[in-house]
Design an enzyme around this catalytic site. Sequence first.
Site, PDB file in Angstrom:
ATOM      1  N   ALA B  12       0.803  -1.222   0.000  1.00  0.00           N
ATOM      2  CA  ALA B  12       0.000   0.000   0.000  1.00  0.00           C
ATOM      3  C   ALA B  12       0.840   1.278   0.000  1.00  0.00           C
ATOM      4  O   ALA B  12       0.305   2.363  -0.196  1.00  0.00           O
ATOM      5  CB  ALA B  12      -0.931   0.012   1.218  1.00  0.00           C
ATOM      6  N   SER B  13       2.138   1.174   0.195  1.00  0.00           N
ATOM      7  CA  SER B  13       2.973   2.359   0.375  1.00  0.00           C
ATOM      8  C   SER B  13       3.559   2.881  -0.940  1.00  0.00           C
ATOM      9  O   SER B  13       4.341   2.184  -1.594  1.00  0.00           O
ATOM     10  CB  SER B  13       4.127   2.046   1.334  1.00  0.00           C
ATOM     11  OG  SER B  13       5.162   3.004   1.211  1.00  0.00           O
ATOM     12  N   PRO B  14       3.217   4.126  -1.329  1.00  0.00           N
ATOM     13  CA  PRO B  14       3.843   4.693  -2.529  1.00  0.00           C
ATOM     14  C   PRO B  14       5.367   4.758  -2.442  1.00  0.00           C
ATOM     15  O   PRO B  14       6.054   4.473  -3.428  1.00  0.00           O
ATOM     16  CB  PRO B  14       3.235   6.095  -2.616  1.00  0.00           C
ATOM     17  CG  PRO B  14       1.892   5.965  -1.965  1.00  0.00           C
ATOM     18  CD  PRO B  14       2.133   5.003  -0.827  1.00  0.00           C
TER      19      PRO B  14
END
Lengths: 203, 203
Positions: B12-14
């Site tokens: 989920a982490s850019p």
Amino acid sequence: MNAPIDFYFDFASPYAYFASTRIDALAARHGRTVRWHPVLLAVFFKVTGGRPGPTVPLLGPYMVHDMARTARLHGIPFRMPELPPQLLLAAPRAMLWLRREHGEPMAVAFARRCLAAHHSEAIDIGKEEAVLRIGAEVGADPDALVQGMHGEAIKEALKGECDAALAKGVFGVPFVLADGEPFWGFDRFDQLEGWLRASRTAA
Amino acid sequence: MNAPIDFYFDFASPYAYFASTRIDALAARHGRTVRWHPVLLAVFFKVTGGRPGPTVPLLGPYMVHDMARTARLHGIPFRMPELPPQLLLAAPRAMLWLRREHGEPMAVAFARRCLAAHHSEAIDIGKEEAVLRIGAEVGADPDALVQGMHGEAIKEALKGECDAALAKGVFGVPFVLADGEPFWGFDRFDQLEGWLRASRTAA
């Protein structure tokens, strides 16, 4: 485009100290000057719900390691303060009084000396006498300084600096605003430099 | 010194996505391979008391701005996912099943495709069908994958990855451990590269 850039720091932050050793030269390379703004992370934390990094499990030990490594890689003298992060009020209040009475250059010289003393010379600027000694070093009268920094007007001025910073979206330190563009962290100084370079080319 | 380096990421982490586009080439330049570890920030937050950055006042809007700017400066295709940060479970579970059944290369190809789809192609890998489609693209049988990724062993394996990471001091993503040296954040990749270069010279 020669608008000054705004530099926000808390005297207690090692990363802000690192930034303080570079910010003026970085700005000068691109024809800019710097406005130094002392702020209090403790005030920001009330808005963000944040906590001092060194007190956070796992993050704390990592930060201690990362600070020492970052200082070493950048060739910045650094000695972790022995006390845990403190709410440092005397230094920012003294700085704001110096600015009001003696102007920005003396205030910035004072801030730079305080940051270096606290973060590389094991001098605890949480102690008022250390702050007064550094004030005297940069040319202030200690009696006038001690009286001025405890005045209501200066306390209000520091609150005002924190509120003005929050109103511009500043929530941590070091923080730089250049033409409204926000840069949080010493590790954004490469992006800050790119921004200043590009805006100079465009001018 | 050719020990593999360990790369920890949450789908989920850019910032973890940005790191995923660089980590293998960076390691290869210094004769290293990479072990990819899917982890869950939500599990780390229970230990650190942290919250997803985008949900934090002031920090949230800054992060959105910083992510887009960082992607642009590094030339990484990026399109902010439309949904707020999610607990993405299907992708890491599918990855761990792929690793067990088909080995590391297929698992890493899958992870890379999922990260790019979620963070640059507006494909929501929170939806299981998207994960299964990408699984099929990299060569997995969808029926076997969907059954395997819901098995108790895989759920336990993901918990095990998170616990093992925490035990090594990992508390955020992207995170890299190289010879035990910790690097947190895509913005530490310059320091990571310096570390790998120095350890190669020393070897």
